[in-house]
Design an enzyme around this catalytic site. Structure first.
Site, PDB file in Angstrom:
ATOM      1  N   ASP A 183       0.521  -1.130   0.139  1.00 55.53           N
ATOM      2  CA  ASP A 183      -0.077  -0.102  -0.223  1.00 55.53           C
ATOM      3  C   ASP A 183       0.964   1.128  -0.295  1.00 55.53           C
ATOM      4  O   ASP A 183       2.504   1.388   1.185  1.00 55.53           O
ATOM      5  CB  ASP A 183      -0.634  -0.018   1.539  1.00 55.53           C
ATOM      6  CG  ASP A 183      -1.716   0.686   0.976  1.00 55.53           C
ATOM      7  OD1 ASP A 183      -3.098   0.689   0.506  1.00 55.53           O
ATOM      8  OD2 ASP A 183      -1.674   1.909   1.742  1.00 55.53           O
ATOM      9  N   GLU A 228      14.584 -15.034   0.827  1.00 57.79           N
ATOM     10  CA  GLU A 228      14.552 -16.182   1.651  1.00 57.79           C
ATOM     11  C   GLU A 228      13.916 -17.817   0.878  1.00 57.79           C
ATOM     12  O   GLU A 228      13.620 -18.440   2.114  1.00 57.79           O
ATOM     13  CB  GLU A 228      14.768 -16.077   2.810  1.00 57.79           C
ATOM     14  CG  GLU A 228      15.686 -15.064   3.264  1.00 57.79           C
ATOM     15  CD  GLU A 228      15.511 -13.944   4.653  1.00 57.79           C
ATOM     16  OE1 GLU A 228      14.300 -14.586   5.154  1.00 57.79           O
ATOM     17  OE2 GLU A 228      15.965 -13.080   4.850  1.00 57.79           O
TER      18      GLU A 228
HETATM   19  C1  NOJ Z   1      -4.518   2.496  -1.119  1.00 56.80           C
HETATM   20  C2  NOJ Z   1      -5.722   1.740  -1.163  1.00 56.80           C
HETATM   21  O1  NOJ Z   1      -5.316   1.099  -1.482  1.00 56.80           O
HETATM   22  C3  NOJ Z   1      -6.677   2.829  -0.346  1.00 56.80           C
HETATM   23  O2  NOJ Z   1      -8.063   2.016   0.419  1.00 56.80           O
HETATM   24  C4  NOJ Z   1      -6.435   3.354   1.119  1.00 56.80           C
HETATM   25  O3  NOJ Z   1      -7.306   4.742   1.671  1.00 56.80           O
HETATM   26  C5  NOJ Z   1      -4.891   4.131   1.346  1.00 56.80           C
HETATM   27  N1  NOJ Z   1      -4.066   3.538   0.175  1.00 56.80           N
HETATM   28  C6  NOJ Z   1      -4.671   4.533   2.201  1.00 56.80           C
HETATM   29  O4  NOJ Z   1      -4.583   3.422   2.940  1.00 56.80           O
END
Ligand code: NOJ
Length: 595
Positions: A251, A300
């Protein structure tokens, strides 16, 4: 490398409870997907399994609710593994399932090495992964390293600890501006709207420092200059790798490394700063040092784990995230951002295949996910007012009904686009419900909305709840078969027609289209290349028709226009609309085996 002493692949980690195979050095840059031997678990041993995988995104709280609390759970997934197997996907990407107050749908993580009790236990996780692997389906889990939740033990400790403490150093705290620090350190706005700084109350009860949150205030940004932060995430990667996960979706992968000067620039200055590797927040060059460390952990294992970066960066800077020394793959959202238009699709594909080749990775393709308006709906809404753009680029949903939605036409185009996508070389990331042709749910009452973007940008955005409404499994009954309780987001009546039950036996349903296409995709898969071809006899319509050949002698033809064109010669393998004569109807894709 940030002084970790952990060179890629240099340290072998012995899993404790979930033994993994040893690695045997294999390069990550092969372009073929040879049939790999299958292990007892049903999984192949191919280290490149991900290169042309069809990956199905599960947003767990909205997939299937086995325990009847209105929220989807891990047991719900386990119970539906046969559905996924029947659908024909190669892997599942599981959005966050960690303990969370759900300030941002689970992207506010309280504990990275546990399961949210509302949706299961670690034992449920083990059972789920065993069932998936037993069905030959890999598992990629979401990891959220840019920020924790404000309930994470580190943040709780930071609030209890004094200014300048080691506990505060794991986050980005600053003194406020103004005489008494009463103003935020800068005028920055968060991605979800509203200020990006929130003031805390110090342990002695006085108003205190401010912390940075690029997203909601419940998501404090981590300080990746802090070594402990690195070590903890390495531990988390091993924790889930040892439990058998096959990869990680990362993310906000482009946001971790920040370098904030003492005098903070204004938001306007920040916006005007090029994102060329030296921007204070986004896509800094040194972020790749983090992923080199992660690659060390991935390697790993045998086969090595895969990472896929969610990095909203200038496309020229994407290959670095996808390199074999880095995460291995990166999302490409270009198709999702394109209109339903032959020229845009062709340019996007050509460009991204070249880009992927630069990194030695394969391209990814996305039409829908949990953050955007579902593609059936995008394609069914009028183009943005600006004129040039084609249907498909309209992201502005207003609350309540969407009278301008052409639901049938949107679905027709979505089916054509999906079949086009599934014919491309590279990995296709599918979002739960798109195989049902689901539309965005616009009619969610404000009182039921959950997405922080709705609350933080009043009047501007209805947020992302409309693509996160729990799936309809049956045509009638409590929550359309999602579970035994009312679903956590209201499902509209029209979900009945889109349910799995309604589509299961209907030969021409969207569900059966996906099933046929995914099966064929596996059978037909060869080298990850394509060759654009011109179709004889398409006449003036060539600008609306795209055709490409894949190795093995099959072609994919999409008619983006409204008028039918002659159907090219060949054996029809699958088409996005029924074909009744020797023509390819408008807004239709067909795969053909060449004679
Ligand atoms: C991207 C994620 O896909 C989204 O759903 C989220 O709100 C933001 N990153 C923050 O984590």
């Amino acid at each position: 490398m940030i002084g970790s002493g952990l060179e890629a692949g240099s340290e072998k980690h012995e899993p404790e409870t979930h033994p993994q195979q040893r690695k045997d050095e294999k390069p990550l840059s092969s372009t073929t997907t040879a049939a790999a031997p299958t292990t007892a678990s049903g999984l192949g041993t191919d280290p490149h399994w991900w290169r042309q995988a069809a990956v199905y995104q599960i947003y767990p709280r909205s997939f299937a609710d086995a325990d009847g609390n209105g929220i989807g759970d891990l047991r719900g997934i386990t119970e539906r593994v046969d559905y996924l197997q029947d659908l024909g996907v190669d892997a599942v990407w599981l959005s966050p399932f960690y303990p969370s107050a759900l300030a941002d749908g689970g992207y506010d993580v309280d504990d990275y090495r546990d399961v949210d009790p509302k949706i299961g236990t670690l034992e449920d996780f083990d059972a789920m992964i065993a069932a998936l692997h037993g069905a030959g389906i890999r598992l990629i889990v979401d990891i959220v390293p840019n920020h924790t939740s404000d309930r994470h033990e580190w943040f709780v400790e930071a609030l209890r600890s004094p200014k300048g403490s080691a506990a505060r150093d794991r986050y980005i705290f600053r003194d406020g501006a103004g005489e008494a620090g009463e103003l935020p350190p800068s005028d920055w706005t968060s991605i979800f709207g509203g200020p990006a700084w929130t003031r805390i109350t110090e342990p002695d009860g006085t108003p205190g420092q401010w912390f940075l949150h690029s997203f909601a205030k419940e998501q404090p940004d981590l300080n990746w200059h802090n070594r402990e932060v690195h070590e903890d995430f390495l531990q988390t990667l091993r924790f889930w790798s040892d439990r058998g996960v096959d990869g990680f979706r990362v993310d906000v992968a482009h946001g971790l490394s920040k370098d904030l000067p003492a005098n903070l620039p204004s938001q306007a200055e920040l916006d005007a700063t090029p994102k060329d590797g030296a921007h204070p927040i986004w896509d800094r060059d040194e972020v790749h040092e983090i992923y080199r460390e992660w690659r060390g952990v991935f390697n790993e294992y045998d086969p090595p784990k895969i990472g896929v970066a969610e990095a909203w960066v200038d496309s020229a800077r994407r290959p670095k995230y996808a390199s074999a020394e880095g995460l291995g793959q990166a999302f490409n959202f270009d198709l999702l951002e394109a209109g339903f238009d032959a020229a845009q699709f062709r340019e996007t594909v050509t460009f991204n295949l070249e880009l992927a080749a630069k990194s030695g990775s394969s391209s990814t393709w996305v039409l829908s996910n949990h953050d955007v308006v579902r593609h059936a709906t995008r394609y069914g809404l009028p183009a943005k007012a600006s004129g040039e753009e084609k249907a498909g680029t309209n992201w502005l949903l207003t609350a309540g009904a969407t009278p301008e939605l052409q639901a049938e036409s949107g679905l027709r185009k979505a089916r054509a686009a999906s079949l086009f996508e599934l014919a491309l070389p590279g990995s296709a990331y599918l979002y739960q419900g798109e195989e049902l042709g689901l539309h965005e749910v616009a009619e969610i009452p404000d009182a039921d909305r959950q997405d922080p973007t709705f609350f933080r940008s009043p009047g501007l955005s209805v947020g992302r709840d409309g693509c996160r409404v729990p799936l309809p499994w049956s045509s009638a009954g409590q929550s359309f078969g999602f579970g035994e309780a009312e679903a956590h987001l209201p499902q509209p009546e029209w979900f009945s027609r889109y349910s799995v039950q309604a589509q299961d036996a209907a030969q021409d349903s969207t569900l059966n289209l996906y099933r046929r296409a995914l099966r064929l995709r596996r059978e037909l898969q060869g080298e990850d290349t394509l060759e654009w071809i011109e179709l004889p006899g398409a006449g003036d319509s060539t600008t609306e028709v795209l055709a490409f050949r894949r190795p093995g002698g099959w072609i994919c033809v999409t008619n983006f226009g409204e008028q039918a064109v002659p159907l090219p010669a060949g054996e029809v393998l699958v088409s996005s609309q029924p074909l009744n004569s020797e023509v390819l109807p408008g807004e239709t894709t067909v795969w053909l085996r060449e004679h």
